[in-house]
Design a protein around this motif. Structure first.
Motif, PDB file in Angstrom:
ATOM      1  N   SER A   9      -6.431  -3.663  11.732  1.00 25.30           N
ATOM      2  CA  SER A   9      -7.529  -2.691  11.623  1.00 25.30           C
ATOM      3  C   SER A   9      -8.895  -3.305  11.987  1.00 25.30           C
ATOM      4  N   PRO A  14      -1.604   7.700   2.213  1.00 27.83           N
ATOM      5  CA  PRO A  14      -2.666   8.434   1.515  1.00 27.83           C
ATOM      6  C   PRO A  14      -2.226   9.875   1.222  1.00 27.83           C
ATOM      7  N   CYS A  37     -11.300   1.719  14.248  1.00 30.64           N
ATOM      8  CA  CYS A  37     -10.203   2.477  13.641  1.00 30.64           C
ATOM      9  C   CYS A  37     -10.702   3.532  12.654  1.00 30.64           C
ATOM     10  N   ARG A  38     -12.043   3.551  12.409  1.00 26.41           N
ATOM     11  CA  ARG A  38     -12.600   4.646  11.611  1.00 26.41           C
ATOM     12  C   ARG A  38     -12.545   5.960  12.370  1.00 26.41           C
ATOM     13  N   ARG A  61      -5.093   2.809   8.497  1.00 22.46           N
ATOM     14  CA  ARG A  61      -5.971   1.631   8.541  1.00 22.46           C
ATOM     15  C   ARG A  61      -6.057   0.857   7.231  1.00 22.46           C
ATOM     16  N   ASP A  62      -5.850   1.510   6.069  1.00 20.58           N
ATOM     17  CA  ASP A  62      -5.875   0.769   4.802  1.00 20.58           C
ATOM     18  C   ASP A  62      -4.745  -0.251   4.698  1.00 20.58           C
ATOM     19  N   ARG A  63      -3.669  -0.023   5.452  1.00 24.08           N
ATOM     20  CA  ARG A  63      -2.494  -0.892   5.345  1.00 24.08           C
ATOM     21  C   ARG A  63      -2.289  -1.723   6.597  1.00 24.08           C
ATOM     22  N   CYS A  64      -3.150  -1.531   7.615  1.00 25.44           N
ATOM     23  CA  CYS A  64      -2.873  -2.125   8.917  1.00 25.44           C
ATOM     24  C   CYS A  64      -3.471  -3.529   9.047  1.00 25.44           C
ATOM     25  N   GLY A  70       0.831  -1.207   0.000  1.00 25.27           N
ATOM     26  CA  GLY A  70       0.000   0.000   0.000  1.00 25.27           C
ATOM     27  C   GLY A  70       0.859   1.247   0.000  1.00 25.27           C
ATOM     28  N   GLU A  76      -6.882  12.865   0.401  1.00 22.07           N
ATOM     29  CA  GLU A  76      -7.494  11.538   0.572  1.00 22.07           C
ATOM     30  C   GLU A  76      -7.382  11.075   2.015  1.00 22.07           C
ATOM     31  N   ARG A  77      -7.135  12.018   2.934  1.00 25.83           N
ATOM     32  CA  ARG A  77      -7.015  11.638   4.346  1.00 25.83           C
ATOM     33  C   ARG A  77      -8.333  11.970   5.041  1.00 25.83           C
ATOM     34  N   ASP A  78      -8.832  11.036   5.878  1.00 22.20           N
ATOM     35  CA  ASP A  78     -10.109  11.293   6.541  1.00 22.20           C
ATOM     36  C   ASP A  78      -9.926  11.361   8.053  1.00 22.20           C
TER      37      ASP A  78
END
Ligand SMILES: Nc1ncnc2c1ncn2[C@@H]1O[C@H](COP(=O)(O)OP(=O)(O)OP(=O)(O)O)[C@@H](O)[C@H]1O
Ligand code: SF4
Ligand SMILES: [Mg+2]
Length: 330
Positions: A290, A272, A294-295, A284-287, A269, A276-278
């Protein structure tokens, strides 16, 4: 804590709504201490450094606090910044060939910094510039001072950059990947010299190389997507990384004692990009760990039984504190 020389709190650098490149860098350093700022490309390391020296891009908005010996570095006028840079803060960049003036001898470039910062006696400047070159490991310094940059090797030019950075006796030296362009042996020599010659200053050392961190740092601050995900004393972070990102960075460092069979593990991955960071955990996309929680973004808080701080809901080696660093140090 008043024995801290450098005290950076909640440093932020933004390029406009939704384009926050640095979202709350907090770090501290005592005199003689080296703090390594690590993270992959695009994490905000250089922007943080530039903001501390007042050199951020014109379109960037900087906020937070950064005190050096009680002097606030942020929000200064250009005139005040000229006094701060060199006198209090100096920078060493990755590429010495563009930072040095090709038309001046290296000795003259060191002397120029001393002249700007109040050493008016010409002979004293000359003597000190040769001493500085010798101190950063330039052999035959008296003669080399009369060389132009193109007459020196890359490693020698980088030493000259360090001599220039030290010429104004700054309290803070910021080194942004100063050895990345050098071969491994020269890199080790320059790192050792930087450490030796900055005992009276705090050093902020930027790198993406955990191997270099282990060699030079007292404290380490791990950044991911503009935010601190873990920080603490070097031995603790290397031995017991709490954040999955720190653990992954460490897993990708080659062990010099183990012959390399195949590829090192890399982290699948990418970081971001801005925009594209929230509001969730940026990793979390790479963890691998997760979960739904984690949201929501985990605060940076002290770990139980250690001096480190971590921003993760499910840290390695047990729970992190649910208090933020600010709450814990209040
Ligand atoms: N002038 C600018 N305008 C808009 N965005 C920028 C600007 N400068 C940097 N950025 C963005 O800010 C983020 C952080 O950049 P920075 O250069 O601090 O990263 P870095 O951690 O130093 O990376 P590297 O390891 O590649 O040097 C990146 O996403 C980058 O694209
Ligand atoms: S908060 Fe969640 S996604 Fe973020 S690093 Fe921790 S476990 Fe992974
Ligand atoms: Mg950079």
């Amino acid at each position: 804590m008043n024995d801290m020389l450098l005290d950076v709190r909640d440093l932020r650098v933004s390029f406009g709504p939704g384009k926050d490149a640095v979202t709350g860098l907090t770090l501290r350093a005592r005199r003689g201490e080296t703090v390594a700022l690590v993270g992959e490309s695009g994490c905000g390391k250089t922007l943080s450094a530039l903001a501390l020296a007042g050199l951020q891009p014109r379109e960037a908005a900087v906020s937070g606090s950064a005190e050096l010996g009680g002097v606030q570095l942020l929000g200064r006028t250009e005139r005040q910044l000229r006094r701060i840079r060199g006198n209090l803060v100096s920078m060493v960049f990755q590429d010495a060939s563009t930072a040095l003036n090709p038309l001046m001898t290296v000795g003259a470039q060191i002397e120029e910094v001393m002249a700007i910062h109040g050493t008016h006696d010409r002979r004293a400047r000359r003597k000190r510039s040769v001493e500085l070159l010798a101190a950063v490991g330039v052999p035959d310094a008296a003669n080399r001072a009369r060389s132009h940059p193109h007459q020196l090797s890359g490693g020698m030019r980088q030493r000259v950059m360090i001599a220039i950075a030290l010429a104004g006796s700054p309290d803070l030296v910021i080194a942004d990947e100063p050895t990345t362009a050098l071969d491994v042996t020269v890199q080790a020599q320059v790192l050792a010299l930087l450490r030796e010659s900055t005992r009276d200053a705090a050093v902020l050392f930027i790198t993406h190389d955990m191997g270099v961190v282990a060699e030079i740092a007292d404290q380490v601050v791990v950044m991911y997507a503009g935010t601190v995900v873990e920080s603490g004393p070097i031995a603790e972070v290397l031995e017991r990384p709490h954040h999955p990102y720190t653990a992954a960075l460490l897993a990708s460092v080659p062990d010099p004692d183990v012959p390399q069979a195949g590829e090192l593990p890399t982290i699948p991955g990418r970081v971001p990009p801005l925009g594209e960071r929230d509001a969730g955990c940026p990793f979390r996309d790479r963890c691998p760990k997760s979960q739904d929680r984690c949201r929501e973004r985990p605060p940076l808080g002290p770990v139980a039984g250690g001096e480190s701080a971590v921003a993760c809901w499910y840290p390695e080696h047990g729970e992190g504190s649910s208090r933020t660093v600010e709450e814990a140090t209040r």
